[in-house]
Design an enzyme around this catalytic site. Sequence first.
Site, short mmCIF file in Angstrom:
data_model
loop_
_atom_site.label_atom_id
_atom_site.label_comp_id
_atom_site.label_asym_id
_atom_site.label_seq_id
_atom_site.Cartn_x
_atom_site.Cartn_y
_atom_site.Cartn_z
CG ASP A 88 -11.58 -1.29 -0.51
OD1 ASP A 88 -10.90 -2.33 -0.61
OD2 ASP A 88 -11.16 -0.17 -0.86
CG ASP B 273 -1.96 -1.06 1.21
OD1 ASP B 273 -2.43 -1.39 0.12
OD2 ASP B 273 -2.31 -1.57 2.28
#
Length: 256
Positions: free
Chosen positions: A130, A11
């Site tokens: 998500d 990330d």
Amino acid sequence: MLAKRILPCLDVKAGRVVKGINFVNLQDAGDPVALAQAYNQAGADELVFLDITATHEDRGIIFDVVYQTAEQVFIPLTVGGGIQDLITIKDLLRAGADKVSINSGAVRNPSLVNQASDRFGSQCIVVAIDARRRDDPANPGWDVFVRGGRENTGLDAIAWAAEVEQRGAGELLITSMDADGTQAGYDLELTRQIAEMVQIPVVASGGAGNCEHIQSVLTTGKAEAALLASLLHYGQLTISQIKNHLSAHRVPVRLP
């Protein structure tokens, strides 16, 4: 049975790998190119690179870091973050990505999944979802969030997974926002429901804290791959330790 895959996730924010809990309180975890090299050598099956603030900041992905990362790894590389159009997908594939991961862009423009699959092939189109569990006993399930977890779309995660498969996605990356960074275990129910709904591979993300969690999501959760971040970045486990555990419990993996 196909080997299950272990995927380190980078990330990236402002050119550095970061990791937080439930998508907030981000902490520095290192240089993406150096980490990519290390995971490539350690036996990772694939690598995922997500520019996690590109969409929120309304900017393009950081191509220079993608290019540098792709130069250093010899395993499949998935890249995501801020992908809104076919030109960006083409440029990422040219920069060295093997797959692209689309999240907010797919929700805003679902036909982008169709177009990308038709033009580049479904094998390189990943749709990332998500998902956060709804706090409503009368309407159980999970909502889809976009913009780095900042915006609830109101879409049902299970239904959205089925739709993007029909539109041509070749793989799904399912992140439990509730479990993300907690190291308390994956959301097995979320992963299993989606895996049973679709025919394409499901990558589980969010919550790995030990080898047993990974084993569970690849068996009970029916995922084809497990995404890992802080567990690896901070040296709590190695890829070899994870794969040796899985192999000892008869989960098929490619050993380093």
